[in-house]
Motif scaffolding. Structure first.
Motif, mmCIF file in Angstrom:
data_model
loop_
_atom_site.group_PDB
_atom_site.id
_atom_site.type_symbol
_atom_site.label_atom_id
_atom_site.label_comp_id
_atom_site.label_asym_id
_atom_site.label_seq_id
_atom_site.Cartn_x
_atom_site.Cartn_y
_atom_site.Cartn_z
ATOM 1 N N ARG A 11 0.967 -0.751 0.437
ATOM 2 C CA ARG A 11 0.052 0.034 0.004
ATOM 3 C C ARG A 11 0.713 1.635 -0.041
ATOM 4 O O ARG A 11 0.242 2.379 -0.391
ATOM 5 C CB ARG A 11 -0.638 0.176 1.014
ATOM 6 N N ARG A 12 2.499 1.200 0.832
ATOM 7 C CA ARG A 12 3.037 2.615 0.781
ATOM 8 C C ARG A 12 3.778 3.057 -0.480
ATOM 9 O O ARG A 12 4.029 3.253 -1.023
ATOM 10 C CB ARG A 12 4.003 2.460 1.897
ATOM 11 N N SER A 13 4.380 1.101 -0.728
ATOM 12 C CA SER A 13 5.009 1.342 -2.007
ATOM 13 C C SER A 13 4.993 1.436 -3.854
ATOM 14 O O SER A 13 5.451 1.930 -4.392
ATOM 15 C CB SER A 13 6.546 0.076 -2.060
ATOM 16 N N ALA A 14 3.328 0.244 -3.630
ATOM 17 C CA ALA A 14 3.208 0.486 -5.228
ATOM 18 C C ALA A 14 1.225 1.011 -5.064
ATOM 19 O O ALA A 14 0.349 -0.175 -5.126
ATOM 20 C CB ALA A 14 3.225 -0.971 -5.895
ATOM 21 N N PRO A 15 1.014 2.017 -4.880
ATOM 22 C CA PRO A 15 0.142 2.178 -4.360
ATOM 23 C C PRO A 15 -0.808 2.428 -5.609
ATOM 24 O O PRO A 15 -1.910 1.836 -5.608
ATOM 25 C CB PRO A 15 -0.051 3.685 -4.072
ATOM 26 N N ARG A 16 -0.447 2.879 -6.866
ATOM 27 C CA ARG A 16 -1.209 2.581 -7.995
ATOM 28 C C ARG A 16 -1.764 0.211 -8.603
ATOM 29 O O ARG A 16 -2.709 0.932 -9.278
ATOM 30 C CB ARG A 16 -0.515 2.870 -8.925
#
Length: 409
Positions: A59-64
């Motif tokens: 959720r923080r590193s790859a939100p897209r």
């Protein structure tokens, strides 16, 4: 090129584990969000749950990526008996996409989810034609628009806090730069004052002590010692006055009298005494309005008076050190518009001519700091300064603006 994804945050791991565990517990107890839907087997509701639970780790590193997978999982969950934990995980993924995503995505998601909420509400009411259809739009807004708006609000607060911290750091940096510049300017001013006050006396002491050592005559030695004692006492008094000012700075002491042009006669008389052994004479030609006629002289701003006095004092000191036998001439004149009226502006011109040539007898060494100090004093007032040889004389010329604007600058 391979995409390197950083390891998940500890809080994200705990959130993923807790969410999936809660979803499994609800499924095991038979608690479903839509138990009437039986298009797929009951265990099919676990697939979106596990997929969205895994996305919590990113959720923080790859939100897209997590938002795309979460949206697909939420849609798939609508064809199963459903799981409340899946919906809650999606709301967190929407929130994280706004908070941790790129600025463009953070700006667009609240607008897109708001439009989707409005569109779903209108479509539901138009299709079902019952007031209960509004609940579909409300649920859509709670699941999508609510988390996006909350994330945008938090992100705006964080960015405002960062901007405020940066402004505070910049303000502190500018204040430190101003303080450093003020310290440097004050040190330069103190250096000029100390040089101008003491250099004259020390130069006279050096010249007369050298004369006493080189000329084996009791009369000459006695006269030189008298001059040395007089200059030593005066120099010590000037030093004590300056030290007292430095120690008592900011203590609310009364202002100390500042040297002015009215004291030039005494300054030249002292120079005559010190320069007699070197064959020097000193003459003051005061061309200011009212000078020598018994009338009140035109008042000048205090910074101009002090700068002119110090320039004359340093010029006389240099003459005692280096000038050939002859007459040292000090000229004062007012120039510019309204020079003959009070407060008429214009400029004060100070010119000191000293004989240039070979000098017999002892000399005092020079460091060049005097010319630097005179130039600095002139430029601080917005004036012009020049020093150099002019035929048979060494000429020092300073033009000091008298306008109040120039003085305050």
């Amino acid at each position: 090129m391979t995409l390197k994804i950083p390891p998940p945050h500890r809080d994200d791991v705990l959130l993923a584990v807790f969410s999936v565990a809660a979803g499994l517990l609800l499924w095991s107890l038979g608690v479903h969000s839509s138990p009437t839907r039986d298009l797929l087997p009951g265990w099919a509701a676990l697939v979106p749950l596990l997929a969205l639970g895994a996305m919590e780790l990113l959720r923080r590193s790859a939100p897209r990526l997590t938002l795309a997978v979460g949206t697909a999982g939420l849609i798939a969950d609508q064809f199963t008996v459903g799981n409340l934990a899946t919906v809650l995980i999606f709301t967190d993924l929407m929130y994280a996409a706004v908070v941790y995503g790129k600025p463009a995505m953070a700006r667009r998601l609240p607008l897109i989810t708001g439009l989707i909420t409005v569109a779903v509400t209108i479509a539901s009411v138009a299709w079902l034609r019952t007031p209960q259809a509004l609940l579909i739009g409300v649920v859509t807004g709670i699941v999508s628009f609510g988390p996006a708006l909350t994330g945008a609000t938090l992100r705006n607060h964080r960015e405002a806090a960062v901007a405020a911290r940066l402004r505070a750091e910049q303000t502190a940096l500018l204040a430190e730069m101003d303080r450093s510049q003020a310290v440097v300017a004050e040190r330069a001013r103190m250096a000029r004052e100390l040089h101008d006050m003491v250099a004259n006396h020390l130069s006279a002491i050096a010249i007369h002590s050298t004369a006493a050592l080189s000329i084996d005559s009791p009369a000459t030695s006695r006269e030189a010692l008298g001059v040395i004692r007089e200059n030593s006492v005066q120099g010590l008094a000037e030093m004590r006055r300056l030290i007292g000012l430095l120690r008592n700075a900011g203590a609310g002491q009364e202002a100390v009298a500042t040297p002015s042009l009215d004291a030039l006669d005494a300054l030249l008389e002292q120079a005559r005494t010190n320069g007699a052994a070197s064959g020097l004479d000193f003459v003051l030609l005061d061309g200011r309005p009212g000078a020598g006629s018994g009338e009140d002289r035109e008042p000048l701003p205090t910074p101009v008076e002090l700068a002119a006095y110090r320039i004359v004092q340093e010029s006389l000191t240099n003459a005692l050190k280096h000038a050939a036998p002859g007459t040292v001439t000090v000229r004062l004149a007012r120039e510019g518009p309204g020079a003959g009226t009070r407060g008429g502006g214009g400029a004060l011109r100070v010119t000191v001519d000293s004989p240039y040539g070979e000098r017999p007898g002892p000399r005092a060494p020079g460091s060049g700091a005097g010319l630097i100090g005179m130039r600095e004093r002139t430029e601080l007032l917005g004036g012009a300064f020049e020093a150099g040889r002019a035929n048979a004389v060494w000429r020092v010329r300073a033009t000091l603006p008298v306008e109040e604007e120039a003085v305050r600058a």
